[in-house]
Design an enzyme around this catalytic site. Structure first.
Site, PDB file in Angstrom:
ATOM      1  N   SER A  92      -4.545   3.145   9.213  1.00  0.00           N
ATOM      2  CA  SER A  92      -4.100   3.748   7.954  1.00  0.00           C
ATOM      3  C   SER A  92      -5.118   3.650   6.821  1.00  0.00           C
ATOM      4  CB  SER A  92      -2.774   3.145   7.500  1.00  0.00           C
ATOM      5  OG  SER A  92      -2.956   1.824   7.046  1.00  0.00           O
ATOM      6  N   LYS A 144      -3.115  -1.520   1.564  1.00  0.00           N
ATOM      7  CA  LYS A 144      -3.062  -0.165   1.003  1.00  0.00           C
ATOM      8  C   LYS A 144      -3.871  -0.110  -0.287  1.00  0.00           C
ATOM      9  CE  LYS A 144      -0.139   1.157   4.128  1.00  0.00           C
ATOM     10  NZ  LYS A 144      -0.671   1.800   5.292  1.00  0.00           N
TER      11      LYS A 144
END
Length: 184
Positions: free
Chosen positions: A59, A103
């Site tokens: 990701s 993230k």
């Protein structure tokens, strides 16, 4: 030749031996104390200052790849607030289990965020992102999202292969969930 005693006690020879023995035990005691202090300081540093984390998943590509080991600066956000584009370690709790994700912060407290035509907009203006491609799924951000006073909107750099604030099971991230800033 006879050994003379000091103050009618132990002979001089035995006195010197006992004094050297005491000094040796003192040195060993100091070394032991120094080792314990070093271990204690290392534990404090690991608990409150830094830690290493291994990235799992794709990701955050291309910035971070599966298997990369990174350093988490836990002290940074005790002193200052997270900033836009910071890559952070986030703690997520699901029932009795806890797991961590990495993230990038895009939306800051008090801002309004929305994904329109594959581009991220904050307060109605398009922002620069790390994504080289158009965002295919806006998820929750298809509609305007207002962030609270301690909420952040996060996304993975590989935006079309990332579970982040766009999905309901993650959503907006609270400040207390951010555990530190990632650096290599």
């Amino acid at each position: 030749m006879p050994c003379f005693s000091i103050d009618g006690g132990l002979p001089v020879k035995n006195y010197r031996y006992l004094e050297r023995r005491r000094q040796t035990f003192r040195r060993i005691g100091f070394w032991f104390a120094e080792i314990l202090i070093c271990i204690f300081l290392a534990l404090i540093a690991a608990q409150f200052c830094v830690q290493t984390v291994t990235i799992r998943g794709d990701s955050m590509q291309p910035a971070y790849r599966d298997g990369d080991t990174v350093i988490v600066n836990k002290l940074k956000y005790r002193i200052s607030n997270p900033a836009r584009y910071d890559v952070v370690l986030i703690e997520l709790e699901a029932g009795t289990s806890t797991h961590y994700i990495v993230k990038r912060i895009l939306g800051l407290p008090g801002e309004t965020i929305q994904i329109v035509d594959g581009k991220v907009q904050i307060n109605g203006e398009e922002i620069k992102t790390e994504f080289s491609e158009e965002i295919l799924s806006a998820g929750l951000a298809a509609y305007s999202i207002e962030l609270g006073e301690d909420e952040y909107f996060v996304m993975g750099d590989n935006c079309n292969n990332s579970e982040d604030s766009r999905v309901a099971n993650i959503g907006n991230i609270k400040r207390k969930q951010i555990k530190g800033r990632i650096s290599r």
